[in-house]
Design an enzyme around this catalytic site. Structure first.
Site, mmCIF file in Angstrom:
data_model
loop_
_atom_site.group_PDB
_atom_site.id
_atom_site.type_symbol
_atom_site.label_atom_id
_atom_site.label_comp_id
_atom_site.label_asym_id
_atom_site.label_seq_id
_atom_site.Cartn_x
_atom_site.Cartn_y
_atom_site.Cartn_z
ATOM 1 N N GLY A 14 0.808 -1.220 0.000
ATOM 2 C CA GLY A 14 0.000 0.000 0.000
ATOM 3 C C GLY A 14 0.841 1.270 0.000
ATOM 4 N N VAL A 64 12.492 -9.930 4.525
ATOM 5 C CA VAL A 64 13.233 -8.989 5.389
ATOM 6 C C VAL A 64 13.473 -9.539 6.801
ATOM 7 C CG1 VAL A 64 12.568 -6.869 4.166
ATOM 8 C CG2 VAL A 64 11.144 -7.695 6.081
ATOM 9 N N ILE A 94 4.321 -5.286 9.254
ATOM 10 C CA ILE A 94 3.075 -6.037 9.445
ATOM 11 C C ILE A 94 2.440 -5.641 10.780
ATOM 12 C CG2 ILE A 94 3.837 -8.055 8.123
ATOM 13 C CD1 ILE A 94 4.312 -9.469 10.886
ATOM 14 N N THR A 95 1.167 -5.957 10.923
ATOM 15 C CA THR A 95 0.501 -5.822 12.229
ATOM 16 C C THR A 95 -0.044 -7.196 12.648
ATOM 17 O OG1 THR A 95 -1.578 -5.267 11.113
ATOM 18 C CG2 THR A 95 -0.265 -3.421 11.955
ATOM 19 N N ASP A 97 -2.477 -7.237 15.583
ATOM 20 C CA ASP A 97 -3.077 -6.487 16.688
ATOM 21 C C ASP A 97 -3.818 -7.392 17.669
ATOM 22 O OD1 ASP A 97 -2.145 -4.280 15.333
ATOM 23 O OD2 ASP A 97 -4.116 -3.437 14.877
ATOM 24 N N GLY A 152 -4.081 -2.126 21.743
ATOM 25 C CA GLY A 152 -4.063 -3.297 20.847
ATOM 26 C C GLY A 152 -2.779 -3.453 20.048
ATOM 27 N N TYR A 156 3.487 -3.761 17.955
ATOM 28 C CA TYR A 156 3.743 -2.828 16.840
ATOM 29 C C TYR A 156 4.321 -1.509 17.358
ATOM 30 C CZ TYR A 156 2.464 -0.312 12.470
ATOM 31 O OH TYR A 156 2.452 0.428 11.307
ATOM 32 N N PRO A 186 4.054 7.891 9.517
ATOM 33 C CA PRO A 186 2.699 8.175 9.028
ATOM 34 C C PRO A 186 1.650 7.928 10.110
ATOM 35 C CG PRO A 186 3.861 6.618 7.586
ATOM 36 C CD PRO A 186 4.623 6.707 8.880
#
Ligand code: CAA
Length: 249
Positions: A14, A64, A94-95, A97, A152, A156, A186
């Site tokens: 994205g 990675v 990545i997440t 959560d 949550g 991350y 961001p």
């Protein structure tokens, strides 16, 4: 003079797509790193779609989270272009959560590995080449949720906050070598990652953003390309926020 080489991890995703396109617009030769669980045809289809839009972007496979896979990927790119990578955008992330009281080790480990260990694997492979050339840009994509924390996202937020510590330390080590190291953080951007959040929670988050909307990937790409420019050599060790005012400090 030949064009500088920019490598974007998670380049077909994205944010990655917009970052790649902005770097092409800024005059770089761009390579999008992809993993996609090894689905090469997915990356090839992405490349065709970019080409149809007038963007010529190379693709390179690499995981990675895996030192050896990164080494193979970077070596292949360097061999193909006969030179080292000039701009590294550590964007892959990545997440997983979930509230910490229910979080598993796997949720923790996968997120730390993809979002933070990846900084070591990729940057370690390119930094000496940048030092030798006396020019380089390392741009690490973090998050507003590193700066403010997020319900949550203990995994991350920890990984993304670690990124900026890494940025600040490395920036000091290479500042005299023509290499800048920066973090771009961001806020909530319209990508698949954010689309995974339940709609009612997305609505609640939007209500807390002063600008009143999620950001666009193009807005992030534009900032990354700005940081990569030759003229941005006085920006180093910075954490550049781009979050619609969600977090101000
Ligand atoms: N603050 C305080 N309490 C909260 C809260 C918050 N922000 N959100 C939820 N709660 C409370 C709820 O009110 C609820 O309380 P009760 O049990 O008393 O009713 C309790 O916590 C459980 O809430 P959920 O039903 O939401 O819990 P869940 O376990 O089903 O879901 C979750 C947890 C998946 C983390 C969900 O809350 C969620 O998706 N949150 C959003 C996480 C988020 O913003 N992720 C960002 C992804 S995008 C990204 O990461 C990109 C980037 O960089 C910005």
């Amino acid at each position: 003079m030949s064009k500088k080489i920019a490598f974007v991890t998670g380049g077909t995703g994205g944010l990655g797509t917009s970052i790649c396109r902005s770097l092409v617009d800024a005059g770089f030769t761009v390579v999008a790193g992809y993993f996609s669980g090894g689905r090469h045809e997915k990356a090839q289809a992405w490349q065709e779609a970019q080409r149809a839009d007038g963007y010529e972007i190379d693709i390179a496979y690499g995981d990675v989270t895996d030192e050896e896979s990164c080494a193979k990927c970077v070596a292949a790119v360097e061999e193909k272009y006969g030179t080292g990578i000039d701009v590294l955008v550590n964007n892959a992330g990545i997440t997983r959560d979930g509230q910490f009281k229910k979080m598993t080790w796997d949720q923790w480990d996968q997120v730390l590995s993809a979002n933070l260990d990846s900084m070591f694997h990729m940057t370690r492979l390119v930094i000496n080449g940048m030092i030798d050339k006396n020019w380089g840009r390392v741009i690490n994509i973090s998050s507003v949720n590193a700066q403010k924390g997020q319900f949550g996202q203990c995994n991350y937020s920890a990984a993304k906050a670690g990124i900026h510590g890494f940025t600040k330390a490395l920036a000091q080590e290479v500042a005299r070598k023509g290499v800048t190291v920066n973090t771009v953080s961001p806020g909530y951007i319209k990508t698949e990652m954010v689309a995974k959040i339940a709609q009612d929670i997305q609505d609640k988050i939007t209500a807390t953003i002063p600008v009143g909307r999620f950001g666009t990937p193009e807005e992030i790409g534009r900032l990354v390309a700005f940081v990569a420019e030759d003229e941005s050599s006085y920006i180093t060790g910075s954490d550049l926020s781009i979050n619609g005012g969600l977090h101000m400090y």
